[in-house]
Design an enzyme around this catalytic site. Structure first.
Site, short mmCIF file in Angstrom:
data_model
loop_
_atom_site.label_atom_id
_atom_site.label_comp_id
_atom_site.label_asym_id
_atom_site.label_seq_id
_atom_site.Cartn_x
_atom_site.Cartn_y
_atom_site.Cartn_z
N VAL A 67 -43.29 13.02 7.89
CA VAL A 67 -43.77 14.04 6.97
C VAL A 67 -43.46 13.67 5.54
CG1 VAL A 67 -43.49 16.45 6.29
CG2 VAL A 67 -43.58 15.84 8.70
N ALA A 103 -38.44 11.29 1.41
CA ALA A 103 -37.42 11.59 0.41
C ALA A 103 -36.10 11.93 1.10
CB ALA A 103 -37.86 12.75 -0.47
N LYS A 109 -34.07 8.46 -6.52
CA LYS A 109 -34.37 9.89 -6.64
C LYS A 109 -33.18 10.61 -7.26
CE LYS A 109 -35.15 14.02 -3.83
NZ LYS A 109 -35.31 14.55 -2.46
N LEU A 144 -36.68 15.91 15.27
CA LEU A 144 -37.63 16.98 15.57
C LEU A 144 -37.37 17.62 16.92
CD1 LEU A 144 -40.92 15.29 14.27
CD2 LEU A 144 -39.41 16.88 13.06
N ILE A 171 -34.09 14.10 7.29
CA ILE A 171 -33.30 12.92 7.63
C ILE A 171 -31.82 13.24 7.57
CG2 ILE A 171 -32.68 10.60 6.82
CD1 ILE A 171 -35.59 10.14 6.12
#
Length: 503
Positions: free
Chosen positions: A51, A54, A82, A333, A346
Protein backbone atom coordinates in the site's frame (compact mmCIF):
# COMPACT_ATOMS: atom_id res chain seq x y z
CA UNK A 1 -6.08 -26.30 26.92
CA UNK A 2 -2.50 -27.28 27.63
CA UNK A 3 -0.01 -25.26 25.72
CA UNK A 4 3.32 -26.13 24.23
CA UNK A 5 3.53 -29.89 24.71
CA UNK A 6 6.79 -29.95 22.78
CA UNK A 7 9.80 -27.66 22.81
CA UNK A 8 9.94 -24.92 20.18
CA UNK A 9 12.76 -25.96 17.88
CA UNK A 10 11.21 -25.30 14.48
CA UNK A 11 9.58 -22.00 13.45
CA UNK A 12 7.63 -22.04 10.19
CA UNK A 13 6.69 -18.72 8.62
CA UNK A 14 3.78 -18.68 6.16
CA UNK A 15 4.25 -15.99 3.54
CA UNK A 16 7.20 -13.81 2.58
CA UNK A 17 6.98 -10.13 1.80
CA UNK A 18 8.13 -7.54 4.29
CA UNK A 19 6.38 -9.21 7.25
CA UNK A 20 7.58 -12.76 6.62
CA UNK A 21 11.16 -11.92 5.80
CA UNK A 22 11.42 -9.39 8.62
CA UNK A 23 10.36 -12.10 11.06
CA UNK A 24 12.81 -14.56 9.54
CA UNK A 25 15.70 -12.08 9.55
CA UNK A 26 15.17 -10.94 13.14
CA UNK A 27 14.78 -14.44 14.56
CA UNK A 28 17.58 -15.98 12.50
CA UNK A 29 20.02 -13.25 13.48
CA UNK A 30 18.98 -12.87 17.11
CA UNK A 31 18.42 -16.41 18.40
CA UNK A 32 21.42 -18.60 19.35
CA UNK A 33 22.81 -20.48 16.33
CA UNK A 34 21.45 -24.01 16.03
CA UNK A 35 18.72 -23.50 18.61
CA UNK A 36 15.82 -23.05 16.18
CA UNK A 37 15.27 -23.99 12.55
CA UNK A 38 13.46 -21.27 10.61
CA UNK A 39 11.54 -22.09 7.43
CA UNK A 40 9.76 -19.56 5.23
CA UNK A 41 7.07 -21.01 2.99
CA UNK A 42 6.35 -18.58 0.18
CA UNK A 43 4.65 -19.09 -3.14
CA UNK A 44 6.25 -17.22 -6.03
CA UNK A 45 2.86 -17.40 -7.76
CA UNK A 46 1.23 -15.16 -5.14
CA UNK A 47 1.94 -11.44 -5.34
CA UNK A 48 2.56 -9.18 -2.38
CA UNK A 49 0.49 -6.20 -1.23
CA UNK A 50 2.28 -2.86 -1.03
CA UNK A 51 0.00 0.00 0.00
CA UNK A 52 2.85 2.38 0.75
CA UNK A 53 6.56 2.52 1.23
CA UNK A 54 6.89 5.11 3.98
CA UNK A 55 8.29 4.31 7.43
CA UNK A 56 8.81 6.00 10.80
CA UNK A 57 12.06 6.41 12.81
CA UNK A 58 11.99 3.06 14.70
CA UNK A 59 12.86 1.35 11.39
CA UNK A 60 16.41 2.62 11.93
CA UNK A 61 16.68 0.58 15.14
CA UNK A 62 15.56 -2.54 13.31
CA UNK A 63 18.08 -2.01 10.55
CA UNK A 64 20.81 -1.55 13.17
CA UNK A 65 19.70 -4.76 14.92
CA UNK A 66 20.06 -6.60 11.62
CA UNK A 67 23.45 -5.05 10.88
CA UNK A 68 22.20 -3.33 7.73
CA UNK A 69 24.47 -0.64 6.31
CA UNK A 70 22.17 2.29 5.65
CA UNK A 71 24.00 3.50 2.55
CA UNK A 72 23.67 0.03 1.03
CA UNK A 73 19.99 -0.03 1.95
CA UNK A 74 19.43 3.35 0.28
CA UNK A 75 21.06 2.10 -2.91
CA UNK A 76 19.36 -1.32 -2.98
CA UNK A 77 15.83 -0.13 -2.18
CA UNK A 78 15.84 3.18 -4.12
CA UNK A 79 15.27 4.90 -0.79
CA UNK A 80 14.94 8.55 0.08
CA UNK A 81 14.87 10.18 3.50
CA UNK A 82 11.73 11.16 5.37
CA UNK A 83 11.50 13.91 8.00
CA UNK A 84 7.77 13.81 8.64
CA UNK A 85 4.37 14.10 6.99
CA UNK A 86 2.77 17.14 5.41
CA UNK A 87 -1.02 17.29 5.81
CA UNK A 88 -2.97 19.35 3.32
CA UNK A 89 -6.67 20.24 3.62
CA UNK A 90 -7.28 18.14 6.74
CA UNK A 91 -8.12 20.85 9.25
CA UNK A 92 -9.81 22.93 6.57
CA UNK A 93 -9.53 23.31 2.82
CA UNK A 94 -6.45 25.37 2.03
CA UNK A 95 -4.82 24.69 5.41
CA UNK A 96 -1.47 22.85 5.67
CA UNK A 97 0.49 21.66 8.68
CA UNK A 98 3.49 19.40 9.25
CA UNK A 99 3.90 16.44 11.60
CA UNK A 100 7.68 16.28 12.16
CA UNK A 101 9.84 13.56 13.64
CA UNK A 102 12.03 14.27 16.64
CA UNK A 103 11.32 16.90 19.26
CA UNK A 104 10.02 20.46 19.38
CA UNK A 105 12.19 23.24 20.77
CA UNK A 106 14.42 22.51 23.74
CA UNK A 107 13.85 21.41 27.29
CA UNK A 108 13.03 24.29 29.62
CA UNK A 109 12.69 23.30 33.29
CA UNK A 110 11.24 19.90 32.38
CA UNK A 111 8.03 21.35 30.90
CA UNK A 112 6.92 20.07 27.49
CA UNK A 113 7.90 22.69 24.94
CA UNK A 114 4.47 23.16 23.39
CA UNK A 115 3.29 24.78 26.65
CA UNK A 116 5.78 27.62 26.13
CA UNK A 117 4.57 28.01 22.59
CA UNK A 118 0.97 28.10 23.78
CA UNK A 119 1.93 30.82 26.25
CA UNK A 120 3.63 33.07 23.70
CA UNK A 121 2.34 31.95 20.25
CA UNK A 122 5.71 33.23 19.01
CA UNK A 123 6.22 32.01 15.44
CA UNK A 124 4.75 28.81 14.02
CA UNK A 125 5.08 25.55 15.93
CA UNK A 126 7.05 24.08 13.02
CA UNK A 127 9.64 26.87 13.42
CA UNK A 128 10.92 24.97 16.47
CA UNK A 129 11.42 21.65 14.66
CA UNK A 130 14.69 20.99 12.87
CA UNK A 131 13.20 18.17 10.72
CA UNK A 132 10.23 20.38 9.74
CA UNK A 133 12.47 23.24 8.61
CA UNK A 134 14.81 20.88 6.76
CA UNK A 135 11.84 19.26 5.03
CA UNK A 136 10.49 22.60 3.86
CA UNK A 137 13.96 23.49 2.56
CA UNK A 138 14.25 20.14 0.76
CA UNK A 139 17.39 19.24 2.71
CA UNK A 140 18.61 16.46 4.96
CA UNK A 141 21.47 15.58 7.29
CA UNK A 142 22.04 12.57 9.46
CA UNK A 143 22.16 13.44 13.16
CA UNK A 144 25.43 14.81 14.52
CA UNK A 145 27.07 12.96 17.41
CA UNK A 146 27.86 16.21 19.23
CA UNK A 147 24.91 17.30 21.43
CA UNK A 148 26.13 20.90 21.10
CA UNK A 149 25.47 20.74 17.37
CA UNK A 150 21.93 21.61 16.28
CA UNK A 151 22.05 18.65 13.88
CA UNK A 152 22.07 16.32 16.89
CA UNK A 153 18.32 17.00 17.09
CA UNK A 154 17.67 15.55 13.67
CA UNK A 155 15.31 12.57 13.44
CA UNK A 156 14.35 10.76 10.27
CA UNK A 157 12.95 7.65 8.63
CA UNK A 158 12.96 6.27 5.10
CA UNK A 159 10.83 5.94 1.99
CA UNK A 160 11.74 2.78 0.09
CA UNK A 161 10.49 0.19 -2.37
CA UNK A 162 8.93 -2.39 -0.04
CA UNK A 163 9.53 -5.24 -2.48
CA UNK A 164 13.23 -4.44 -2.66
CA UNK A 165 13.38 -4.09 1.12
CA UNK A 166 11.81 -7.54 1.53
CA UNK A 167 14.50 -8.94 -0.80
CA UNK A 168 17.19 -7.37 1.41
CA UNK A 169 15.62 -8.94 4.49
CA UNK A 170 15.44 -12.29 2.71
CA UNK A 171 19.16 -12.16 1.98
CA UNK A 172 19.89 -11.49 5.66
CA UNK A 173 17.60 -14.30 6.82
CA UNK A 174 19.04 -16.87 4.42
CA UNK A 175 22.59 -15.78 5.27
CA UNK A 176 21.82 -16.61 8.91
CA UNK A 177 20.37 -20.02 8.17
CA UNK A 178 16.70 -19.53 7.31
CA UNK A 179 15.34 -22.04 4.78
CA UNK A 180 13.25 -20.77 1.85
CA UNK A 181 10.57 -23.12 0.51
CA UNK A 182 8.68 -22.10 -2.63
CA UNK A 183 5.25 -23.68 -2.66
CA UNK A 184 1.53 -23.04 -2.38
CA UNK A 185 -0.23 -24.25 0.76
CA UNK A 186 -3.40 -26.26 0.07
CA UNK A 187 -4.20 -27.66 3.52
CA UNK A 188 -3.46 -27.06 7.21
CA UNK A 189 -3.44 -30.03 9.61
CA UNK A 190 -4.32 -29.49 13.28
CA UNK A 191 -3.35 -31.72 16.19
CA UNK A 192 -6.24 -33.71 17.61
CA UNK A 193 -5.43 -33.20 21.29
CA UNK A 194 -5.05 -29.40 21.50
CA UNK A 195 -5.94 -27.93 18.11
CA UNK A 196 -2.42 -26.64 17.50
CA UNK A 197 -1.22 -26.41 13.91
CA UNK A 198 0.75 -29.54 13.17
CA UNK A 199 1.78 -29.16 9.54
CA UNK A 200 1.16 -27.53 6.18
CA UNK A 201 0.53 -29.52 3.02
CA UNK A 202 1.82 -28.01 -0.20
CA UNK A 203 0.34 -28.35 -3.66
CA UNK A 204 3.12 -30.73 -4.70
CA UNK A 205 2.40 -33.06 -1.77
CA UNK A 206 5.18 -31.96 0.59
CA UNK A 207 4.37 -31.55 4.28
CA UNK A 208 6.03 -28.79 6.31
CA UNK A 209 5.87 -29.17 10.07
CA UNK A 210 6.68 -26.78 12.88
CA UNK A 211 6.40 -26.08 16.59
CA UNK A 212 5.61 -22.38 16.25
CA UNK A 213 4.00 -20.92 13.13
CA UNK A 214 4.07 -17.27 12.10
CA UNK A 215 1.20 -16.27 9.83
CA UNK A 216 2.22 -13.62 7.29
CA UNK A 217 -0.33 -14.70 4.69
CA UNK A 218 -1.98 -11.30 4.35
CA UNK A 219 -5.61 -10.34 4.86
CA UNK A 220 -6.90 -13.91 4.47
CA UNK A 221 -5.06 -15.08 7.63
CA UNK A 222 -4.54 -18.63 6.38
CA UNK A 223 -3.58 -19.97 9.81
CA UNK A 224 -4.78 -17.43 12.36
CA UNK A 225 -8.29 -17.16 10.88
CA UNK A 226 -9.01 -19.85 8.31
CA UNK A 227 -7.50 -22.65 10.40
CA UNK A 228 -7.98 -21.37 13.97
CA UNK A 229 -11.05 -19.08 13.63
CA UNK A 230 -9.51 -16.50 15.94
CA UNK A 231 -11.99 -13.72 15.15
CA UNK A 232 -11.57 -10.13 14.05
CA UNK A 233 -12.27 -6.87 15.88
CA UNK A 234 -13.82 -4.51 13.33
CA UNK A 235 -12.93 -0.82 13.79
CA UNK A 236 -14.63 0.50 10.66
CA UNK A 237 -17.15 2.47 12.74
CA UNK A 238 -14.19 4.65 13.80
CA UNK A 239 -12.05 4.31 10.67
CA UNK A 240 -14.50 3.87 7.77
CA UNK A 241 -11.87 3.78 5.02
CA UNK A 242 -12.21 0.43 3.26
CA UNK A 243 -10.51 0.75 -0.13
CA UNK A 244 -7.34 2.05 -1.70
CA UNK A 245 -5.86 2.55 -5.16
CA UNK A 246 -2.08 2.61 -5.64
CA UNK A 247 -0.10 3.72 -8.68
CA UNK A 248 3.45 4.80 -9.41
CA UNK A 249 4.55 7.77 -11.51
CA UNK A 250 7.83 8.77 -13.06
CA UNK A 251 10.03 11.13 -11.09
CA UNK A 252 10.34 14.53 -12.77
CA UNK A 253 11.87 16.55 -9.93
CA UNK A 254 14.19 16.13 -6.97
CA UNK A 255 12.32 14.14 -4.28
CA UNK A 256 11.21 16.07 -1.23
CA UNK A 257 12.17 14.54 2.16
CA UNK A 258 8.64 14.00 3.46
CA UNK A 259 5.42 12.13 2.81
CA UNK A 260 2.40 14.15 1.72
CA UNK A 261 -1.21 13.35 2.67
CA UNK A 262 -3.86 15.48 0.94
CA UNK A 263 -7.47 15.22 2.11
CA UNK A 264 -10.17 14.64 -0.50
CA UNK A 265 -13.97 14.68 -0.51
CA UNK A 266 -14.22 11.06 0.61
CA UNK A 267 -10.71 10.14 1.74
CA UNK A 268 -7.13 11.22 1.12
CA UNK A 269 -4.26 10.87 -1.34
CA UNK A 270 -0.70 9.94 -0.46
CA UNK A 271 2.50 10.91 -2.24
CA UNK A 272 5.75 9.09 -1.40
CA UNK A 273 8.89 10.10 -3.33
CA UNK A 274 11.51 7.46 -4.14
CA UNK A 275 14.68 7.93 -6.16
CA UNK A 276 13.26 6.80 -9.50
CA UNK A 277 9.51 6.91 -9.05
CA UNK A 278 6.79 8.37 -6.86
CA UNK A 279 4.28 6.23 -5.00
CA UNK A 280 0.74 7.61 -5.15
CA UNK A 281 -2.48 6.29 -3.71
CA UNK A 282 -6.04 7.16 -2.79
CA UNK A 283 -7.48 5.78 0.45
CA UNK A 284 -11.25 6.19 0.59
CA UNK A 285 -14.58 4.98 1.94
CA UNK A 286 -16.86 3.42 -0.67
CA UNK A 287 -19.92 4.60 1.29
CA UNK A 288 -19.09 8.17 0.30
CA UNK A 289 -17.39 7.90 -3.09
CA UNK A 290 -17.65 5.37 -5.92
CA UNK A 291 -14.68 3.36 -7.15
CA UNK A 292 -14.86 5.17 -10.49
CA UNK A 293 -14.87 8.61 -8.89
CA UNK A 294 -12.03 7.62 -6.54
CA UNK A 295 -9.99 6.44 -9.52
CA UNK A 296 -10.65 9.63 -11.46
CA UNK A 297 -9.71 11.74 -8.43
CA UNK A 298 -6.39 9.95 -8.07
CA UNK A 299 -5.50 10.05 -11.76
CA UNK A 300 -6.47 13.69 -11.98
CA UNK A 301 -3.97 14.64 -9.27
CA UNK A 302 -0.93 12.75 -10.53
CA UNK A 303 1.97 15.06 -11.33
CA UNK A 304 3.92 12.63 -13.49
CA UNK A 305 3.54 9.90 -16.11
CA UNK A 306 1.71 6.87 -14.69
CA UNK A 307 3.65 3.61 -14.53
CA UNK A 308 0.89 1.11 -15.28
CA UNK A 309 -2.65 0.90 -13.98
CA UNK A 310 -3.87 1.74 -10.48
CA UNK A 311 -3.96 -1.36 -8.26
CA UNK A 312 -7.09 -1.75 -6.10
CA UNK A 313 -7.10 -2.97 -2.51
CA UNK A 314 -10.03 -3.70 -0.19
CA UNK A 315 -9.73 -3.95 3.57
CA UNK A 316 -11.56 -3.74 6.88
CA UNK A 317 -9.76 -1.72 9.52
CA UNK A 318 -9.25 -3.62 12.76
CA UNK A 319 -7.22 -6.38 14.39
CA UNK A 320 -7.37 -10.09 15.21
CA UNK A 321 -8.85 -10.73 18.62
CA UNK A 322 -5.67 -12.59 19.47
CA UNK A 323 -2.37 -11.95 17.71
CA UNK A 324 -0.99 -15.18 19.25
CA UNK A 325 -3.47 -18.07 19.27
CA UNK A 326 -2.30 -21.57 20.25
CA UNK A 327 0.98 -21.99 18.34
CA UNK A 328 0.29 -19.34 15.68
CA UNK A 329 1.49 -15.73 15.79
CA UNK A 330 -0.01 -13.37 13.20
CA UNK A 331 2.07 -10.55 11.72
CA UNK A 332 1.40 -7.92 9.09
CA UNK A 333 -1.96 -7.89 7.36
CA UNK A 334 -2.79 -11.25 8.92
CA UNK A 335 -2.78 -9.59 12.35
CA UNK A 336 -4.86 -6.55 11.36
CA UNK A 337 -4.75 -3.36 9.37
CA UNK A 338 -4.79 0.33 10.17
CA UNK A 339 -4.78 2.53 7.11
CA UNK A 340 -1.37 3.98 6.08
CA UNK A 341 -2.06 7.58 7.14
CA UNK A 342 0.80 7.70 9.66
CA UNK A 343 3.01 5.07 7.98
CA UNK A 344 2.64 2.56 10.80
CA UNK A 345 2.05 -0.71 8.92
CA UNK A 346 5.70 -1.74 8.70
CA UNK A 347 6.28 -0.52 12.25
CA UNK A 348 3.53 -2.77 13.62
CA UNK A 349 5.25 -5.72 11.93
CA UNK A 350 8.55 -4.65 13.47
CA UNK A 351 6.95 -4.25 16.89
CA UNK A 352 5.27 -7.63 16.64
CA UNK A 353 8.52 -9.36 15.69
CA UNK A 354 10.64 -7.72 18.39
CA UNK A 355 7.97 -8.35 21.02
CA UNK A 356 7.90 -12.00 19.97
CA UNK A 357 11.67 -12.11 20.27
CA UNK A 358 11.48 -10.72 23.82
CA UNK A 359 8.92 -13.44 24.73
CA UNK A 360 10.29 -16.24 22.55
CA UNK A 361 9.64 -19.58 24.26
CA UNK A 362 12.62 -20.75 26.26
CA UNK A 363 11.22 -24.24 25.90
CA UNK A 364 7.49 -24.82 25.47
CA UNK A 365 4.84 -22.25 24.61
CA UNK A 366 3.69 -20.79 27.92
CA UNK A 367 0.15 -19.36 28.22
CA UNK A 368 1.42 -16.57 30.50
CA UNK A 369 3.81 -15.36 27.81
CA UNK A 370 1.14 -15.71 25.13
CA UNK A 371 -1.23 -13.54 27.19
CA UNK A 372 1.47 -10.91 27.70
CA UNK A 373 2.24 -10.84 23.98
CA UNK A 374 -1.44 -10.32 23.19
CA UNK A 375 -1.71 -7.50 25.73
CA UNK A 376 1.28 -5.68 24.26
CA UNK A 377 0.12 -6.09 20.65
CA UNK A 378 -3.37 -4.86 21.58
CA UNK A 379 -1.84 -1.79 23.21
CA UNK A 380 0.27 -1.07 20.13
CA UNK A 381 -2.67 -1.40 17.75
CA UNK A 382 -5.03 0.65 19.91
CA UNK A 383 -2.64 3.58 20.40
CA UNK A 384 -2.00 3.72 16.65
CA UNK A 385 -5.76 3.43 16.04
CA UNK A 386 -6.49 6.38 18.32
CA UNK A 387 -3.81 8.54 16.75
CA UNK A 388 -5.15 7.92 13.25
CA UNK A 389 -8.77 8.52 14.30
CA UNK A 390 -7.68 11.92 15.68
CA UNK A 391 -6.98 13.19 12.16
CA UNK A 392 -10.60 12.59 11.16
CA UNK A 393 -12.46 13.46 14.34
CA UNK A 394 -10.61 16.73 14.95
CA UNK A 395 -11.45 18.58 11.75
CA UNK A 396 -13.20 21.84 10.95
CA UNK A 397 -14.36 20.53 7.57
CA UNK A 398 -18.10 20.12 7.03
CA UNK A 399 -18.13 20.51 3.24
CA UNK A 400 -18.90 16.89 2.25
CA UNK A 401 -20.99 14.07 3.76
CA UNK A 402 -17.77 12.17 4.59
CA UNK A 403 -16.26 14.97 6.64
CA UNK A 404 -19.53 15.66 8.41
CA UNK A 405 -19.74 11.96 9.28
CA UNK A 406 -16.26 11.63 10.80
CA UNK A 407 -16.52 14.93 12.67
CA UNK A 408 -19.74 13.79 14.35
CA UNK A 409 -18.80 10.17 15.10
CA UNK A 410 -18.18 8.81 18.59
CA UNK A 411 -14.56 7.86 19.27
CA UNK A 412 -12.93 5.37 21.67
CA UNK A 413 -13.00 6.48 25.30
CA UNK A 414 -9.19 6.45 25.38
CA UNK A 415 -9.01 9.04 22.59
CA UNK A 416 -11.94 11.07 23.88
CA UNK A 417 -10.23 11.46 27.27
CA UNK A 418 -6.89 12.34 25.72
CA UNK A 419 -8.46 15.02 23.54
CA UNK A 420 -10.39 16.47 26.49
CA UNK A 421 -7.25 16.61 28.64
CA UNK A 422 -5.36 18.43 25.91
CA UNK A 423 -8.26 20.80 25.22
CA UNK A 424 -8.24 21.93 28.85
CA UNK A 425 -4.61 22.93 29.39
CA UNK A 426 -2.55 21.26 26.68
CA UNK A 427 -1.54 18.29 28.81
CA UNK A 428 -0.34 15.08 27.18
CA UNK A 429 0.20 12.02 29.34
CA UNK A 430 2.18 9.46 27.35
CA UNK A 431 2.20 5.94 28.76
CA UNK A 432 5.43 3.87 28.73
CA UNK A 433 5.75 1.95 25.49
CA UNK A 434 3.52 4.24 23.41
CA UNK A 435 4.72 4.80 19.86
CA UNK A 436 3.78 8.44 19.43
CA UNK A 437 5.48 11.10 21.54
CA UNK A 438 4.36 14.47 22.89
CA UNK A 439 5.73 16.03 19.69
CA UNK A 440 3.49 13.89 17.50
CA UNK A 441 0.34 14.37 19.53
CA UNK A 442 0.91 18.12 19.91
CA UNK A 443 1.73 18.60 16.22
CA UNK A 444 -1.43 16.81 15.04
CA UNK A 445 -3.79 18.15 17.70
CA UNK A 446 -2.70 21.74 17.14
CA UNK A 447 -2.42 21.23 13.38
CA UNK A 448 -5.97 19.91 13.26
CA UNK A 449 -7.22 22.90 15.22
CA UNK A 450 -7.57 21.54 18.77
CA UNK A 451 -6.37 24.65 20.61
CA UNK A 452 -6.23 24.30 24.42
CA UNK A 453 -7.98 26.80 26.65
CA UNK A 454 -4.82 27.15 28.74
CA UNK A 455 -1.36 25.72 29.37
CA UNK A 456 0.73 24.25 32.16
CA UNK A 457 1.21 27.01 34.77
CA UNK A 458 4.81 25.88 35.24
CA UNK A 459 5.50 27.52 31.89
CA UNK A 460 5.02 30.87 33.68
CA UNK A 461 8.11 30.26 35.83
CA UNK A 462 10.30 31.65 33.04
CA UNK A 463 10.05 35.48 32.93
CA UNK A 464 8.46 36.72 29.70
CA UNK A 465 11.52 38.68 28.38
CA UNK A 466 13.81 35.70 29.04
CA UNK A 467 11.39 33.25 27.42
CA UNK A 468 10.92 35.38 24.31
CA UNK A 469 14.69 35.70 23.96
CA UNK A 470 15.19 31.94 24.32
CA UNK A 471 12.50 31.16 21.77
CA UNK A 472 14.02 33.65 19.35
CA UNK A 473 17.42 32.01 19.72
CA UNK A 474 15.87 28.57 19.11
CA UNK A 475 14.19 29.67 15.91
CA UNK A 476 17.34 31.37 14.70
CA UNK A 477 19.56 28.40 15.46
CA UNK A 478 17.24 26.01 13.63
CA UNK A 479 16.89 28.37 10.66
CA UNK A 480 20.68 28.80 10.40
CA UNK A 481 21.28 25.06 10.63
CA UNK A 482 20.85 24.77 6.85
CA UNK A 483 22.94 27.71 5.68
CA UNK A 484 25.97 25.63 4.53
CA UNK A 485 24.64 23.10 2.07
CA UNK A 486 27.24 21.18 0.01
CA UNK A 487 25.73 19.00 -2.69
CA UNK A 488 26.40 15.31 -2.24
CA UNK A 489 25.24 12.03 -3.74
CA UNK A 490 21.98 10.62 -2.47
CA UNK A 491 23.85 7.48 -1.43
CA UNK A 492 26.60 9.35 0.38
CA UNK A 493 27.11 8.72 4.07
CA UNK A 494 28.24 12.26 4.82
CA UNK A 495 26.78 14.03 7.83
CA UNK A 496 26.70 17.39 6.08
CA UNK A 497 23.38 18.80 5.00
CA UNK A 498 22.52 18.17 1.38
CA UNK A 499 19.85 18.74 -1.19
CA UNK A 500 18.22 15.71 -2.77
CA UNK A 501 19.62 14.89 -6.19
CA UNK A 502 17.94 12.07 -8.13
CA UNK A 503 20.30 9.51 -9.56
Amino acid sequence: MKMGQSAVRHVTIVGGGTAGWMAAAVLARSLPPGRVTITVVESSAIGTVGVGEATIPPILRLNALLGVDEDELVRRTQATYKLGIEFRDWRAQGHTYFHPFGTLGADLNGVDFHHYWLRTRQGELADYSLPAQAAHAGRFARPADDPRNVLSRMAYALHFDATLYAALLRDIAVQHGAVHVDGRIVDVALRDDDGFVESLRLEDGRAIGGDLFIDCSGFRGLLIEQALSTGYEDWSHWLPMNRALAIGTRTHQAPRPFTRATAQDGGWIWRIPLQRRVGNGHVYCSDFISDEAAHDTLIGQLDGEALGEARPLRFVTGRRKQAWNRNVVALGLASGFIEPLESTSIHLVQQGVTTLLSLFPADRIDPVEVAQYNRLVRRDFETVRDFVILHYKQTHRRDTPFWRHVAAMEVPESLRDRMALFAANGRLMIEPGELFTQTSWAAVMLGQGLIPRGYDPQADLVPAPELEAQLGRMRGLIARGWTPCPRTSISSGTRAAWRFQPE
